[in-house]
Design a protein around this motif. Structure first.
Motif, short mmCIF file in Angstrom:
data_model
loop_
_atom_site.label_atom_id
_atom_site.label_comp_id
_atom_site.label_asym_id
_atom_site.label_seq_id
_atom_site.Cartn_x
_atom_site.Cartn_y
_atom_site.Cartn_z
N THR A 121 16.70 72.77 -89.71
CA THR A 121 16.18 71.53 -89.79
C THR A 121 15.81 70.89 -88.32
OG1 THR A 121 18.19 70.50 -89.50
CG2 THR A 121 17.63 70.71 -91.76
N ARG A 159 16.79 68.78 -86.90
CA ARG A 159 18.33 68.46 -86.02
C ARG A 159 18.76 69.68 -85.52
NH1 ARG A 159 21.95 64.51 -85.77
NH2 ARG A 159 20.56 63.25 -86.87
N ARG A 160 18.48 70.95 -86.26
CA ARG A 160 19.28 72.21 -85.78
C ARG A 160 18.21 72.53 -84.72
NH1 ARG A 160 23.26 75.56 -87.44
NH2 ARG A 160 22.77 77.69 -86.89
N ASN A 213 19.79 70.61 -81.92
CA ASN A 213 21.18 70.61 -81.46
C ASN A 213 21.62 72.36 -80.96
OD1 ASN A 213 21.30 68.17 -82.32
ND2 ASN A 213 22.80 68.44 -84.02
N VAL A 214 21.02 73.15 -81.65
CA VAL A 214 21.19 74.46 -81.64
C VAL A 214 20.07 75.02 -80.59
CG1 VAL A 214 21.79 76.66 -82.54
CG2 VAL A 214 22.38 74.73 -83.40
N VAL A 228 13.77 66.53 -80.75
CA VAL A 228 13.17 66.10 -82.02
C VAL A 228 11.80 65.54 -81.53
CG1 VAL A 228 12.83 64.74 -84.10
CG2 VAL A 228 14.96 65.94 -83.53
N LYS A 229 11.84 64.53 -80.57
CA LYS A 229 10.96 63.98 -79.99
C LYS A 229 9.69 64.96 -79.62
CE LYS A 229 8.82 60.15 -78.34
NZ LYS A 229 8.31 59.06 -79.04
N PHE A 232 7.83 66.69 -82.38
CA PHE A 232 6.89 65.89 -83.05
C PHE A 232 5.38 65.82 -82.07
CE2 PHE A 232 9.67 63.85 -86.12
CZ PHE A 232 8.90 63.34 -87.10
N LYS A 279 3.41 64.58 -86.82
CA LYS A 279 3.45 63.91 -88.34
C LYS A 279 4.78 64.72 -88.74
CE LYS A 279 0.02 61.12 -88.47
NZ LYS A 279 0.18 59.96 -87.93
N LYS A 280 4.59 66.03 -88.98
CA LYS A 280 5.71 66.76 -90.01
C LYS A 280 6.23 68.11 -89.39
CE LYS A 280 3.49 64.97 -93.96
NZ LYS A 280 3.48 64.93 -95.45
N LYS A 323 8.38 70.80 -91.62
CA LYS A 323 7.46 71.43 -92.31
C LYS A 323 6.40 72.14 -91.76
CE LYS A 323 4.66 70.18 -96.52
NZ LYS A 323 4.08 69.25 -97.27
N LYS A 346 10.22 75.84 -96.62
CA LYS A 346 10.71 74.34 -96.01
C LYS A 346 11.99 73.97 -95.90
CE LYS A 346 8.31 71.79 -99.11
NZ LYS A 346 7.93 70.67 -99.57
N LYS A 364 15.68 72.69 -95.80
CA LYS A 364 16.66 72.00 -97.11
C LYS A 364 16.24 70.28 -96.87
CE LYS A 364 21.02 72.47 -96.89
NZ LYS A 364 22.26 73.25 -96.97
N GLY A 365 16.25 69.74 -95.61
CA GLY A 365 16.05 68.32 -95.70
C GLY A 365 14.74 67.71 -96.20
N CYS A 366 13.81 68.68 -96.56
CA CYS A 366 12.48 68.19 -96.98
C CYS A 366 12.41 68.35 -98.40
CB CYS A 366 11.35 69.19 -96.44
SG CYS A 366 11.21 69.24 -94.78
#
Lengths: 414, 104
Positions: free
Chosen positions: B64, B66-67, B70-71, B76-77, B80, B85-86, B89, B99, B101-103
């Motif tokens: 994801t 997040r991963r 973190n890893v 995340v910024k 993007f 946008k995505k 994905k 895709k 899991k979060g999606c």
């Protein structure tokens, strides 16, 4: 004497001890359940409390009244599990040795994980969660005092506890402000990291249509970077801004911190397990049930209930060295309040998305699926009685643990 | 599952066009997939894609956002900025993975 230790006395942990106390011979087994307090919270009620449906006292009972007499309750904070040494270290220094461990420590909203969200200038003043008792009560008072302006309903990141609850909140808020005669003064926006109103196409289209019909704006694909507490707005990673006067948010959900300290969690402190049996992927005497596991299902009591029906039977076989023959399919069955005394019902699993049709029997139902009806609303209200009196006590309810296609329509809704 | 031809090779994809076979992916295919969603791959993009490919091998599922932060150490910024946008994905799409899991 074999020792079973269950961590967490919430919905999942309580059902586990209720079921297993009936199946494991007390001459051969000791069962211990651990929680930091003795207050069982009826979490589905947290959605309805802000609208005056319930009082705080309707939602609380002592945990111990649901534990069978042969179960030992240990009250205290968990420091960590040492899964290679088969023991649990409590914060007060106490040690709990086990032969089998069931982790059932749930998931918790963490507003501290999004910059600005828990800023004291706004938190529980103009920004609220409702998946805590404090948040839900504070939100009730804020709603009552709200005279109009921008209401923003927001989900931080999936997975969250009960993914439909925020849609229900949106529908109920619409009805609530209409009843107060100020709906025209309230601008409602639904902000989600998902591509649409819900996770799966058929229900997403249906529920999205229901938002539109209620003049609730949808802001999809919104991954939050921070909350600007001073100017009261949400800011996304791609620099979109959504201003609010009243924010109702689901903060990032995370598993318990002791799971991380024990080296048993993923990035969000969820325990990695086999999604059909809940056996840890790493330790063969550790299971994780309910919201604390990483199974790709909704984090909801309904999922935990179906899962634990199967888990309890599997567990008895497993400890005797037999194969676990029940395979959980991710079954969930949820009532969705839509306001004005009506509700929807959805029934789905890992592979089948929520569909239209009737439930539980073909043609006669009587409950319509993915469609508003008064009966579904009554079902939601009746559920509190079922929860306290049947589910937590490990009694069977007449819905099979595995999902059935009976009564479901497979063509897409228009 | 449909089979399509990319860069002269037959690959399996799902209804959304995501590759379904880990080993059918190549760097050349990644470049073509990226172009289809208007992304020119730079070194910064490749850092994300390579992390996703390597992580999938050990974790067994797509990381994801997040991963990846973190890893993989990529904020995340920044994801993007690289994949507008995505990001989760789009990164998965280019990396030839399901895709995350979060999606779902």
């Amino acid at each position: 004497m074999k020792r079973l230790v269950v961590l967490g006395g919430g919905t999942a942990g309580t059902m586990v001890v209720a079921k297993l106390a009936k199946k494991l011979d007390p001459k051969d087994w000791s069962i211990t359940i651990v929680d930091q307090d003795n207050q069982h919270l009826y979490q589905p009620g947290l959605l309805l409390l802000p609208f005056g449906v319930y009082e705080v006292s309707d939602l609380l009972k002592a945990r111990t009244q649901f534990f069978p007499p042969q179960v030992t309750f240990v009250r205290g904070e968990i420091d960590r599990v040492e899964p290679d040494a088969n023991r649990v270290l409590m914060a007060d220094g106490k040690l709990l040795d086990y032969d089998y461990l069931v982790v059932a420590s749930g998931t918790t909203p963490r507003p501290d994980q999004t910059p600005g969200m828990d800023d004291p200038a706004i938190w529980h003043k103009s920004a609220f969660d409702f998946y805590t008792l404090d948040g839900s009560v504070a939100l009730r008072d804020a709603l009552a005092a709200f005279k109009g302006g921008r209401l923003v309903i927001h989900i931080t990141e999936m997975p969250i506890k009960c993914p439909v609850a925020m849609l229900e909140f949106a529908f109920l808020a619409d009805a609530y402000f209409e009843k107060r005669g100020i709906r025209k003064q309230v601008d409602i926006t639904y902000v989600t990291p998902l591509e649409g109103a819900f996770t799966k196409p058929v229900s997403s289209a249906k529920l999205g249509g229901m938002l539109e019909a209620r003049r609730i704006k949808l802001e999809p694909d919104f991954v939050i970077e921070q909350v600007d507490a001073e100017e009261k707005k949400l800011i996304s990673m791609d620099e979109r801004e959504v201003p609010f006067d009243l924010l109702v948010t689901v903060p990032l959900n995370m598993g318990a911190d002791f799971v991380a300290r024990s080296g048993m969690g993923d990035d969000l402190n969820y325990v990695a397990v086999d999604k059909e049996t809940f056996l840890s992927k790493k330790w063969n005497n550790v299971f994780a049930v309910g919201d604390c596991s990483d199974i790709p299902a909704s984090k909801a009591g309904s999922v935990a209930h179906f899962a634990i029906d199967l888990f309890a039977e599997n567990f008895v076989d497993y400890v005797q060295g037999k194969p676990m023959h029940h395979k959980f399919d991710g079954h969930a069955n949820c009532f969705i309040e839509s306001g004005k005394g009506k509700g929807l019902l959805i029934d789905f699993n890992y592979t089948t998305e929520p569909l239209t049709g009737v439930f539980p029997l073909p043609v006669i139902g009587p409950m319509p699926l993915l469609k508003e009806s008064r009966l579904n609303h009554m079902g939601k209200l009746a559920f509190r009685w079922i929860y306290w009196n049947m589910l937590l006590k490990g009694r069977k309810i007449p819905i099979p643990a595995l999902m059935s296609m009976a009564g479901k329509r497979v063509e897409p809704v228009k | 599952m449909p089979v399509i031809e990319i860069a002269g090779r037959q690959v399996h994809v799902n209804e959304e066009g995501f590759l379904t076979e880990y080993d059918e992916w190549s760097e050349e295919i990644a470049g073509i997939l990226a172009k289809q969603i208007d992304i020119d791959l730079t070194d910064a993009h490749w850092r994300c894609i390579r992390f996703l490919r390597d992580d999938f091998k050990t974790a067994g599922e797509t990381a994801t956002s997040r991963r990846v932060q973190n890893v993989g150490g990529i904020p995340v910024k920044e994801q993007f900025e690289l994949f507008p946008k995505k990001p989760a994905k789009k990164m998965a799409y280019i990396a030839g993975l399901p895709k995350p899991k979060g999606c779902v």
